[in-house]
Design an enzyme around this catalytic site. Structure first.
Site, PDB file in Angstrom:
ATOM      1  N   HIS A  49      30.149  11.038  31.584  1.00 57.38           N
ATOM      2  CA  HIS A  49      31.439  11.242  32.263  1.00 57.38           C
ATOM      3  C   HIS A  49      32.361  10.078  31.925  1.00 57.38           C
ATOM      4  O   HIS A  49      32.016   8.912  32.156  1.00 57.38           O
ATOM      5  CB  HIS A  49      31.235  11.363  33.775  1.00 57.38           C
ATOM      6  CG  HIS A  49      30.610  12.660  34.163  1.00 57.38           C
ATOM      7  ND1 HIS A  49      29.655  12.781  35.149  1.00 57.38           N
ATOM      8  CD2 HIS A  49      30.809  13.918  33.674  1.00 57.38           C
ATOM      9  CE1 HIS A  49      29.299  14.053  35.260  1.00 57.38           C
ATOM     10  NE2 HIS A  49      29.974  14.762  34.370  1.00 57.38           N
ATOM     11  N   GLU A  80      33.440   6.965  34.313  1.00 62.38           N
ATOM     12  CA  GLU A  80      32.399   6.169  34.970  1.00 62.38           C
ATOM     13  C   GLU A  80      32.056   4.956  34.103  1.00 62.38           C
ATOM     14  O   GLU A  80      30.967   4.831  33.548  1.00 62.38           O
ATOM     15  CB  GLU A  80      31.181   7.075  35.243  1.00 62.38           C
ATOM     16  CG  GLU A  80      31.551   8.220  36.187  1.00 62.38           C
ATOM     17  CD  GLU A  80      30.526   9.340  36.286  1.00 62.38           C
ATOM     18  OE1 GLU A  80      29.383   9.159  35.832  1.00 62.38           O
ATOM     19  OE2 GLU A  80      30.882  10.402  36.834  1.00 62.38           O
ATOM     20  N   ARG A 119      37.430  12.814  33.161  1.00 65.88           N
ATOM     21  CA  ARG A 119      35.994  12.967  33.384  1.00 65.88           C
ATOM     22  C   ARG A 119      35.266  13.674  32.223  1.00 65.88           C
ATOM     23  O   ARG A 119      34.167  13.318  31.837  1.00 65.88           O
ATOM     24  CB  ARG A 119      35.805  13.799  34.662  1.00 65.88           C
ATOM     25  CG  ARG A 119      34.432  14.392  34.883  1.00 65.88           C
ATOM     26  CD  ARG A 119      34.460  15.258  36.141  1.00 65.88           C
ATOM     27  NE  ARG A 119      33.229  15.990  36.349  1.00 65.88           N
ATOM     28  CZ  ARG A 119      32.160  15.502  36.942  1.00 65.88           C
ATOM     29  NH1 ARG A 119      32.156  14.260  37.356  1.00 65.88           N
ATOM     30  NH2 ARG A 119      31.091  16.238  37.113  1.00 65.88           N
ATOM     31  N   HIS A 133      25.084   7.400  35.579  1.00 71.96           N
ATOM     32  CA  HIS A 133      26.401   7.784  36.088  1.00 71.96           C
ATOM     33  C   HIS A 133      26.870   6.792  37.154  1.00 71.96           C
ATOM     34  O   HIS A 133      26.132   5.927  37.586  1.00 71.96           O
ATOM     35  CB  HIS A 133      26.310   9.152  36.788  1.00 71.96           C
ATOM     36  CG  HIS A 133      26.069  10.315  35.895  1.00 71.96           C
ATOM     37  ND1 HIS A 133      26.992  11.304  35.709  1.00 71.96           N
ATOM     38  CD2 HIS A 133      24.998  10.667  35.141  1.00 71.96           C
ATOM     39  CE1 HIS A 133      26.519  12.221  34.896  1.00 71.96           C
ATOM     40  NE2 HIS A 133      25.294  11.861  34.522  1.00 71.96           N
ATOM     41  N   GLU A 187      22.911   7.194  39.829  1.00 70.63           N
ATOM     42  CA  GLU A 187      24.317   7.050  40.237  1.00 70.63           C
ATOM     43  C   GLU A 187      24.469   5.605  40.701  1.00 70.63           C
ATOM     44  O   GLU A 187      23.950   5.225  41.754  1.00 70.63           O
ATOM     45  CB  GLU A 187      24.662   8.004  41.395  1.00 70.63           C
ATOM     46  CG  GLU A 187      24.550   9.490  41.063  1.00 70.63           C
ATOM     47  CD  GLU A 187      25.704  10.031  40.227  1.00 70.63           C
ATOM     48  OE1 GLU A 187      26.676   9.293  39.987  1.00 70.63           O
ATOM     49  OE2 GLU A 187      25.620  11.196  39.808  1.00 70.63           O
TER      50      GLU A 187
HETATM   51  N1  ARG Z   1      28.614  10.892  38.497  1.00 71.91           N
HETATM   52  C1  ARG Z   1      28.635  11.983  39.410  1.00 71.91           C
HETATM   53  C2  ARG Z   1      29.229  13.193  38.778  1.00 71.91           C
HETATM   54  O1  ARG Z   1      30.253  13.080  38.204  1.00 71.91           O
HETATM   55  C3  ARG Z   1      29.416  11.596  40.603  1.00 71.91           C
HETATM   56  C4  ARG Z   1      29.094  12.471  41.695  1.00 71.91           C
HETATM   57  C5  ARG Z   1      28.415  11.809  42.842  1.00 71.91           C
HETATM   58  N2  ARG Z   1      29.298  10.937  43.493  1.00 71.91           N
HETATM   59  C6  ARG Z   1      30.471  11.328  44.018  1.00 71.91           C
HETATM   60  N3  ARG Z   1      31.263  10.434  44.441  1.00 71.91           N
HETATM   61  N4  ARG Z   1      30.814  12.554  44.095  1.00 71.91           N
HETATM   62  O2  ARG Z   1      28.706  14.275  38.822  1.00 71.91           O
HETATM   63 ZN    ZN Z   2      28.955  11.414  36.492  1.00 72.26          ZN
END
Ligand code: ARG
Ligand code: ZN
Length: 451
Positions: free
Chosen positions: A185, A188, A243, A313, A387
């Site tokens: 992504h 990130e 993203r 991530h 994460e």
């Molecule tokens: N890296 C994760 C994704 O993009 C982030 C999702 C979990 N965290 C969040 N803040 N939603 O799928």
């Molecule tokens: Zn992600």
């Protein structure tokens, strides 16, 4: 006039180390919102969908739940309307980031040039644009040729080489594989920073650290520092909070696939969108994107040797196990959780950071087509999503002063998982006893016997 403007914009893109030429996030805020009732949930879903807000947590408005906090970036132009509606419906909220552009600018202390050549060499505590990461890879393999080689997995949509580093101690023994990718992504940024840090850690310590020494006898480590290279570059040049990848869809009316919804693991079934303008667009078919195809081909060719698949991530502070698309547990769930819990304990010892361990669908949200689920489904036993920091205070804009502690704690966690895997598959390869500690041990034994 038109021409000079064009040249100006072009220059802006070409000057290294500059981003956000267009200050596109001025006055935007990130809010933490807490819906209490199912009414609130509906109201919020409507607001997010009509105002086209950038949901950070959860990613899809359909995943908004009563009692679960929501993080959302709100453009300056929609703030008044949104806050008005929240107040009107008595939905409580709090401002996490008061001015997104200010936060972005203060996390980029490199205006006016590239400061990455600190006296000791490469700086691991700043974020690096892609050209610097390419250059870093080249330098790393040149100066560590006894251990590191560089290879290409394939090409991205925009025709860039997807280089990975192979860390392998020469030996005539067949070895197993640990895979780690970062930067699937684009926004990130802490993720590629971690992959680089981790390579540095192995190279700095493999001669002296008995644990690294031990696992390198049995395991080769493959590291892909940036999987979504096109998206990463776009997040530097054009849109910091991008993203997805950069593939064009529907005659160029929308761009980018969520590469972590594009793998062949119950593709497109849940927690993913078939609408190409969505943040979670899963592509036009499983592995429809060159980036995912390259990774999948590579791993499939070696799948009987890959023991561990790690994908990095941010954010949320989780070590996630399969599955994301269903609530069934992996066949080796116990082992997966045991290793991850050890890792979370070791991680916490470093800086006190709390990580949650568990199956994605139960501890985070349901999603299909992730590389983690796919890897486990083709038979790779230890498959995890990390994460990294934080839990929403800065979210995707993690300040550079957190790069070091984040990478330190994550290194400990990843090393713990690799050791677990090493001991499980190579139980006889005890950590080598150094001659120094052997002597110490004998002296202690003798004094015990004599006393
Ligand atoms: N890296 C994760 C994704 O993009 C982030 C999702 C979990 N965290 C969040 N803040 N939603 O799928
Ligand atoms: Zn992600």
């Amino acid at each position: 006039m038109k021409l000079s403007l064009g040249v100006f914009c072009l220059l802006g893109v070409l000057i290294p180390g500059r981003i956000g030429l267009r200050s596109q996030y001025v006055g935007d805020q990130v809010l933490r919102v807490l819906p209490q009732t199912s009414e609130n949930v509906k109201q919020l879903q409507q607001l997010c969908d009509t105002l086209l807000l950038d949901l950070w947590k959860p990613l899809l408005s359909e995943d908004i739940q009563a009692g679960e906090e929501l993080h959302v970036r709100v453009p300056a132009s929609s703030l008044q309307e949104l806050k008005g509606s929240l107040n009107q419906h008595l939905i409580s909220y709090e401002v996490l980031i008061r001015d997104v552009q200010e936060q972005l600018d203060s996390s980029m202390p490199r205006k006016g040039g590239s400061h990455w050549r600190v006296p000791e060499g490469y700086s691991y505590t700043v974020y690096h644009p892609m050209e610097e990461i390419y250059h870093w890879m080249y330098q790393i393999k040149e100066s560590n040729s006894e251990l590191v080689t560089q290879h290409s997995l394939g090409m991205t949509y925009e025709n860039r080489s997807m280089y990975y580093l192979k860390i392998s101690q020469p030996s005539n023994k067949a070895k197993k594989i640990i895979w780690m990718d970062c930067g699937i992504h684009a926004r990130e940024w802490i993720s590629p920073a971690f992959c680089q840090w981790f390579v540095k850690e192995i190279l700095q310590n493999y001669k002296t650290d008995p644990k690294i020494k031990s696992f390198l006898q049995n395991l080769d480590v493959y590291i892909l520092p940036v999987l979504n290279i096109d998206g990463y570059i776009y997040s530097w040049t054009t849109e910091r909070l991008w993203r997805k990848s950069r593939s064009a869809h529907v005659n160029g009316t929308c761009f980018g696939t969520d590469l972590n919804r594009n793998f062949n693991g119950s593709w497109g079934s849940i927690g993913a969108s078939h609408n190409c303008s969505s943040l979670t667009f899963c592509g036009t078919g499983p592995e429809s994107e060159p980036e995912t195809k390259a990774v999948a081909r590579f791993i499939e060719e070696r799948k009987s040797d890959v023991l561990c698949f790690l994908t990095i991530h941010s954010y949320g502070q989780y070590i996630l196990t399969p599955y994301g698309y269903k609530t069934d547990l992996a066949s080796n769930h116990q082992d997966l959780v045991e290793a991850a819990e050890k890792a979370a304990v070791a991680l916490k010892e470093k800086h006190g950071t709390n990580f949650t361990v568990g199956p994605t669908s139960l501890v985070l949200y349901k999603n299909s087509g992730s590389s983690r689920d796919w890897a486990h489904m083709i038979g790779i036993p230890f498959s995890y999503t990390f994460e990294l920091r934080d839990k929403g205070a800065y979210g995707f804009i993690l300040p550079p002063d957190q790069i070091q502690p984040t990478c330190e704690e994550t290194t400990t966690a990843v090393m713990t998982i690799i050791e677990y895997v090493n001991q499980k598959y190579f139980p006889n390869s005890a950590v080598a006893v150094t001659s120094g500690s052997l002597w110490l041990w004998l002296i202690v034994l003798f004094t015990r016997i004599l006393s």
